[in-house]
Design a protein around this motif. Sequence first.
Motif, PDB file in Angstrom:
ATOM      1  N   THR A 182       0.847  -1.196   0.000  1.00  0.00           N
ATOM      2  CA  THR A 182       0.000   0.000   0.000  1.00  0.00           C
ATOM      3  C   THR A 182       0.878   1.241   0.000  1.00  0.00           C
ATOM      4  O   THR A 182       2.013   1.210   0.458  1.00  0.00           O
ATOM      5  N   SER A 183       0.338   2.343  -0.505  1.00  0.00           N
ATOM      6  CA  SER A 183       1.084   3.598  -0.515  1.00  0.00           C
ATOM      7  C   SER A 183       0.957   4.287   0.840  1.00  0.00           C
ATOM      8  O   SER A 183       0.004   4.061   1.581  1.00  0.00           O
ATOM      9  N   ASN A 184       1.919   5.131   1.150  1.00  0.00           N
ATOM     10  CA  ASN A 184       1.876   5.900   2.397  1.00  0.00           C
ATOM     11  C   ASN A 184       0.744   6.919   2.384  1.00  0.00           C
ATOM     12  O   ASN A 184       0.198   7.250   3.423  1.00  0.00           O
ATOM     13  N   THR A 185       0.392   7.412   1.201  1.00  0.00           N
ATOM     14  CA  THR A 185      -0.644   8.443   1.086  1.00  0.00           C
ATOM     15  C   THR A 185      -2.045   7.859   1.114  1.00  0.00           C
ATOM     16  O   THR A 185      -3.007   8.583   1.327  1.00  0.00           O
TER      17      THR A 185
END
Length: 130
Positions: free
Chosen positions: A70-73
């Motif tokens: 998953t992305s941090n954002t």
Amino acid sequence: IDVYVRSVSKQNGQFAVTMNPTVKGRKAKELKKESGAMKKLDRLKKSLGGSLQKIFDLEGHECSGTVKATSNTGEWVYVQPHLDGLPVGVATIDEEHGTATIGAGDSVRVRIAGVDEQRGQLAMQLLGKE
């Protein structure tokens, strides 16, 4: 001879020049990002036998997939679609499906959206958890 400044190093004051007029007025960071995306697109083509046609043929097709990261954002996840021969791609997440409920290893439903030319990767839209 026309030359253009391609980049300037703040640390040592050195600069790189090129004779390529397409760099005129563009930032080095932008050029590097574009070059990286082109390399990724070339690798994607090579992994699919030299053409992106398989992705274009599957555009709009829905399938299952497994979240790899998953992305941090929280705006996208890397998903391995369960379709023969397709590589891991980027699935965008709408507000309804935040990454708070989605993690690596989860089974999800995605729609093939084509090619993300800015990232040089397979593009998908997350439809939800399975």
